[in-house]
Write an enzyme that holds these catalytic residues in place. Structure first.
Site, mmCIF file in Angstrom:
data_model
loop_
_atom_site.group_PDB
_atom_site.id
_atom_site.type_symbol
_atom_site.label_atom_id
_atom_site.label_comp_id
_atom_site.label_asym_id
_atom_site.label_seq_id
_atom_site.Cartn_x
_atom_site.Cartn_y
_atom_site.Cartn_z
ATOM 1 N N HIS A 21 0.839 -1.207 0.000
ATOM 2 C CA HIS A 21 0.000 0.000 0.000
ATOM 3 C C HIS A 21 0.874 1.257 0.000
ATOM 4 O O HIS A 21 0.676 2.158 -0.830
ATOM 5 C CB HIS A 21 -0.909 -0.010 1.238
ATOM 6 C CG HIS A 21 -1.768 1.206 1.367
ATOM 7 N ND1 HIS A 21 -3.078 1.247 0.947
ATOM 8 C CD2 HIS A 21 -1.507 2.443 1.865
ATOM 9 C CE1 HIS A 21 -3.574 2.440 1.177
ATOM 10 N NE2 HIS A 21 -2.641 3.193 1.742
ATOM 11 N N GLU A 22 1.828 1.299 0.918
ATOM 12 C CA GLU A 22 2.689 2.479 1.005
ATOM 13 C C GLU A 22 3.608 2.584 -0.213
ATOM 14 O O GLU A 22 3.941 3.693 -0.639
ATOM 15 C CB GLU A 22 3.512 2.440 2.293
ATOM 16 C CG GLU A 22 2.693 2.413 3.574
ATOM 17 C CD GLU A 22 1.704 3.559 3.665
ATOM 18 O OE1 GLU A 22 1.958 4.636 3.080
ATOM 19 O OE2 GLU A 22 0.656 3.383 4.308
ATOM 20 N N HIS A 25 1.926 4.637 -2.895
ATOM 21 C CA HIS A 25 2.099 6.073 -2.681
ATOM 22 C C HIS A 25 3.516 6.510 -3.057
ATOM 23 O O HIS A 25 3.707 7.509 -3.761
ATOM 24 C CB HIS A 25 1.870 6.416 -1.201
ATOM 25 C CG HIS A 25 0.462 6.208 -0.732
ATOM 26 N ND1 HIS A 25 -0.632 6.627 -1.449
ATOM 27 C CD2 HIS A 25 -0.024 5.628 0.411
ATOM 28 C CE1 HIS A 25 -1.737 6.328 -0.781
ATOM 29 N NE2 HIS A 25 -1.390 5.714 0.339
#
Length: 420
Positions: A21-22, A25
């Site tokens: 998920h990170e 980003h």
């Protein structure tokens, strides 16, 4: 699975969900030219930290998520003002380091009082050095050194807020997208591992035997074909299988199972307290084709998404009690129990959690990705951004509320464990 293997797989699963998920980003922020100061897994005090390139990678104490800290999202913690005395180091006619403290200990530096400074747009510093005022160009990746910490300066073209709305939205949206992609891959992997139901099945097989339960004590094993219970042929009727067990709570049952081509008689007594024997039944399955894998993975995504939104609906309308909500402790406990059932079941569970994480992060709740996307959408419509200080305050309050909720459900989880 052994306890050590279960623990390692559980930790690896949570690490994968948060990290990917990170990384979404992080990757798209870097693609947009944004300076990423930190890539963190967890919150709270640092346990491990290493810097590679412009970014510091950290592992933090509380394993309840992660974050990517981009330049310009929050006010910079290091400030330099005119009238302040600093020391600078120059290389190739440009300032590469600006020292803000312990100036007497610095070597090969130039000391002076700041007359003018701009580290965002024009990148220069003007110093009064023993009465001589001189202007110095600053390198766009120059470092500020204070209190033993190095902080890279962030020119305007490297800051999050200065990028076009589309690029900022992509950097935010990419996190949940990575979870959706991971969920799809995990659902597909589960289908490959578990297989798909055969047409016109004739058997019920034991998919999992729970340790310490009546079935395990009686000698049932994973892969056994349940042919009959109390002289009644079971065939492929799962409901009949369940009904037979429920009708014999606390009473011995005579099972005939086929194992390695040999019929094996088993005597098992359902637990008087739970009415269960501790097995997971499954039908006959076959290896899926590529097309079937793609199709069933998509179907699983849709079905599970509907269930997740149904859960949100019940939560909103008060159909859940506090005891129904689970925090990190309960989630970890459930994950460990599922991991004991086998790698295939853990794969499906990881896919569900990844899908949930992606959907939850897109909700318009302050501090979550959905809220940040909402602010960007308002900015796109208005043609100008909302006051950054107000937006930061909204996200801060939202984060505080989420942490408070996390504390409450975690406390509830711990109380539940103690009671049991």
């Amino acid at each position: 699975m052994g306890n050590i293997q279960v623990a390692l797989l559980t930790v690896l699963m949570f690490f994968l969900l948060v990290s990917l998920h990170e990384w979404g980003h992080f990757y798209f922020a870097r693609r947009a030219g944004i300076l990423v100061r930190e890539f963190a897994i967890g919150f709270g005090p640092k346990l491990f930290s290493i810097k590679r390139g412009e970014t510091r990678y950290t592992l933090r104490l509380l394993p309840i998520g992660g974050f990517v800290r981009m330049a310009g999202e929050d006010p910079e913690v290091v400030e330099i003002k005119t009238g302040q005395t600093i020391a600078i180091r120059i290389k190739d006619n440009r300032v590469t380091r600006l020292y803000l403290d312990r100036l007497d200990e610095r070597s090969d530096v130039l000391r002076g009082e700041i007359k003018a400074i701009d580290l965002e747009k024009h990148l220069y510093v003007t110093l009064d050095v023993d009465g001589d005022v001189e202007r110095f160009d600053v390198h766009p990746a120059a470092l500020l050194i204070a209190r033993g910490q190095e902080t890279q300066i962030a020119p305007l073209d490297r800051q999050f807020g200065q990028k076009p709305v589309g690029k900022r939205a992509l950097a935010i949206f990419a996190g949940p997208v990575m979870n959706f992609l991971l969920a799809y891959v995990l659902f597909a992997l589960y289908i490959v591992l578990q297989g798909v139901p055969v047409d016109n099945p004739t058997k019920i097989l034991i998919a999992h035997v729970e340790a310490g339960k009546p079935a395990a004590a009686a000698g049932l094993e994973k892969g056994d074909w349940v042919k009959s219970i109390n002289d009644t042929p079971i065939g492929a009727d799962v409901q009949l299988f369940i009904d037979k067990i429920e009708a014999s709570v606390g009473k011995p049952m005579n099972w005939i199972v086929e194992r390695d081509g040999v019929d094996v008689p088993i005597k098992v007594t359902p637990d008087p307290a739970t009415g269960k024997v501790g097995v997971v039944p499954t039908g006959e399955a076959r290896k899926p084709g590529i097309g079937e894998t793609i199709k069933f993975a998509g179907t699983s995504m849709v079905d599970m998404t509907e269930r997740i939104f149904e859960g949100f609906r019940k939560l909103i309308f008060g159909e859940f009690k506090l005891d129904d909500l689970g925090g990190p402790v309960k989630t970890t406990q459930l994950t460990v129990e599922i991991a004991k059932q086998g790698f295939a079941q853990l794969t499906m569970w990881a896919g569900i959690l990844s899908l949930y994480l992606g959907i939850f992060n897109l909700l318009p709740i302050p501090a979550l990705d959905g809220s940040r996307l909402l602010f960007l959408g308002i900015e796109a419509i208005r043609g100008k951004p909302i006051d950054p200080n107000r937006e930061s305050m909204v996200h801060f309050i939202g984060f505080a509320m989420l942490m408070l909720l996390m504390v409450v459900v975690t406390y509830n989880d711990i109380v539940g464990l103690v009671r049991h």
